[in-house]
Design a protein around this motif. Structure first.
Motif: not given
Length: 340
Positions: A267-270, A272-274, A276, A278, A287
């Motif tokens: 969940e906190n992977d950059e 993933r966050k930047y 989107n 999975d 994605e």
């Protein structure tokens, strides 16, 4: 009368792009929106292609390859592909695996010990882990490298791992990194009919290479471009790279290994966050866009930003190359246009 109607219908259909839902947007409208995005993101030049139903239906060079010389981006303009190099290298490795040249699950240590890594856990690293970014190696480092986690247990993006794998393949192939591109040409470029598609800087590419920009200033990476660089050394443009993507999609059964998920991103992977993303396959990020499953990769070298996204179900997608640094906002703009 029927012939006249057919001709008029063809003329009306020419110059249109279909979005993923089947809505139509004219080339002129699409181009105007992209040029507007280039202005807002301070992108000097861009090479872009759109794929509908497994075919490239739009491909264009926009803006300037060199501002000072007033050189436009042309069909023959090349860009540093940055990390868009990685999916191409992944396919190269998978082909070598199919031929029995490398075992994806054999520790790379057994092919080539790595003196720069002092962490003994690295002896568990395999080619499969490299392609899926599960080695535990940092993205980049130089000496006395320590792993971030036990190999094979988590996702962590690593260009360092790709370089290690390339060195191992060069040894297996009994060549140096300077000559590994020759093997790539025979194994991949020729089969895909890709000309001037190299992991090293050739004279032809050098003459037609877009100048890199960071904000409004030309910049240049001084790395040795005569050495095969699997993580960021490919040179390409929308025309050549879109051919590669079309081949992958239209021959799914042949290349399906590249589309199977291997590891989920925390969940906190950059990434993933930047972006989107999975999960990750042997080469691609998965994605979700508006409820659809897609395959993505992006890249950034000094003065270049590039991206592609593919949808297998619709054989749909895009690829773009820019000579702008850290211009990842273009990805979202294009996807907002096409995934609707």
């Amino acid at each position: 009368m029927k012939t006249l109607f057919f001709l008029l219908l063809c003329q009306f259909a020419v110059g249109q792009i279909k979005t993923i839902s089947g809505k139509k947007i004219t080339n002129r409208e699409f181009e105007a929106k992209i040029i507007n995005a280039m202005d807002s993101l301070n992108v000097k030049g861009m090479s872009i292609a759109v794929i509908n139903n497994g075919k490239v239906i739009y491909e264009k060079g926009l803006g300037l390859a060199d501002v000072k010389k007033n050189i436009s981006v042309r069909k023959t303009t090349y860009f540093e592909a940055a990390s868009l190099s990685k999916p191409v290298f992944c396919l190269f490795v998978l082909k070598l695996s199919e031929e029995g040249k490398i075992n994806l699950d054999k520790p790379l240590f057994e092919y080539l010990p790595n003196e720069n890594i002092k962490d003994e856990r690295y002896k568990k690293i395999t080619a499969r882990m490299v392609l899926s970014h599960t080695t535990g190696l940092p993205n980049w480092s130089e000496n006395n490298i320590v792993l971030d986690f036990d190999p094979g247990t988590r996702f962590s993006y690593s260009g360092e791992a790709f370089t290690y794998l390339a060195k191992a393949i060069a040894k297996i192939s009994r060549v140096t990194l300077n000559d590994l591109d020759l093997i790539f040409q025979n194994k991949v470029a020729k089969e895909f009919k890709l000309k001037n598609f190299h992991f090293i800087l050739t004279s032809t590419i050098s003459k037609n290479l877009a100048t890199a920009y960071q904000e409004n200033n030309p910049v240049k990476d001084e790395r040795d471009r005569s050495i095969f660089d699997p993580a960021g050394g490919l040179y390409a443009n929308a025309e050549s790279y879109s051919k590669f993507l079309v081949e992958l999609m239209n021959n799914y059964d042949k290349y399906k290994t590249m589309f199977r998920p291997v590891i989920g991103l925390e969940e906190n992977d950059e990434i993933r966050k930047y972006f989107n993303i999975d999960s990750w396959t042997l080469g691609l990020g998965i994605e979700n866009i508006n409820g659809t499953t897609n395959y993505w990769h992006g890249g950034n070298n000094l003065g270049y930003t590039n991206s592609f996204t593919l949808n297998l179900n619709q054989k749909f997608g895009y690829v773009f190359f820019t000579n702008a640094d850290q211009c990842h906002g273009m990805k979202k703009i294009i996807e907002n246009l096409l995934w609707k």
